[in-house]
Design an enzyme around this catalytic site. Sequence first.
Site, PDB file in Angstrom:
ATOM      1  N   HIS A 115       0.861  -1.186   0.000  1.00  0.00           N
ATOM      2  CA  HIS A 115       0.000   0.000   0.000  1.00  0.00           C
ATOM      3  C   HIS A 115       0.895   1.233   0.000  1.00  0.00           C
ATOM      4  CE1 HIS A 115      -2.635   3.167   1.196  1.00  0.00           C
ATOM      5  NE2 HIS A 115      -2.157   3.230   2.423  1.00  0.00           N
ATOM      6  N   TYR A 140      -3.073  -0.910 -22.579  1.00  0.00           N
ATOM      7  CA  TYR A 140      -3.285  -2.358 -22.379  1.00  0.00           C
ATOM      8  C   TYR A 140      -2.762  -2.876 -21.048  1.00  0.00           C
ATOM      9  CZ  TYR A 140       1.549  -3.871 -23.294  1.00  0.00           C
ATOM     10  OH  TYR A 140       2.885  -4.110 -23.194  1.00  0.00           O
TER      11      TYR A 140
HETATM   12 ZN   LIG Z   1      -2.279   4.981   3.592  1.00  0.00          ZN
END
Ligand SMILES: [Zn+2]
Length: 242
Positions: A115, A140
Amino acid sequence: MTEFQARQQLIDHARAMNALGINHGKAGNVSLRWDRSKTPEGAGLLITPSALAYDRLQPRDIVWVSMRPDPDLVATDSETLPDTPVFDGGRRASSEWRMHRDLLRARPELSAVVHTHSRHAAALSCLAKVQREGIPPFHYMIALSGASRIACAAYARFGTQALSEAMLDALAGGAMACLLAHHGLIAAGPDLPSALALAEEVEALAAMYAITLTLGGPAILENPAMDAVEQAFAAYRSGQAL
Ligand SMILES: [Zn+2]
């Protein structure tokens, strides 16, 4: 691989995230599925700790989080829950441990999650158009995410169960990456190098899409073209010749 080696691998990838320029400071977090035994009690993951600079991380700072659902989370309004930090070895897990745990629990084929608050993905996640439509198939390589569009999860406060649920909604159907509104991106893979590479690719696509928006907006690849790319990627992943 021993747990010590897994912790070191996690640190290497957290540092790489910043070195690649797809994250900054202490933002972002990285996790790896790590079961301590074959029993349900032993199922879990290793995750970077809260509020520690990546260049100072030691293997002992990595936090193990159980995969078992937190019973307090089931019946309560998730937005009003206290932060219920997870401690392990004196360190507190990243505030986003719920997203990592819930994604790895929901998707047994995935074992690593990255993340980040990468610049272009975070900027796009603030646009109403992108929050509605995600990043469309203008290129693509969008298909690398496991879907023909990179969706954007609805806004919820960082660290909440509501954010985790919005993320799972955005990844429904087999996607491995999405944007998080007013926040950043999350990407997963079967291992840490794959998850990090996908996060880097999503940020690159976000930058390209932002450029096309400033130039009047891109043409969009139609379904048959994207279907063919997805089939080619699937064949590539399964080791068949393209
Ligand atoms: Zn965060």
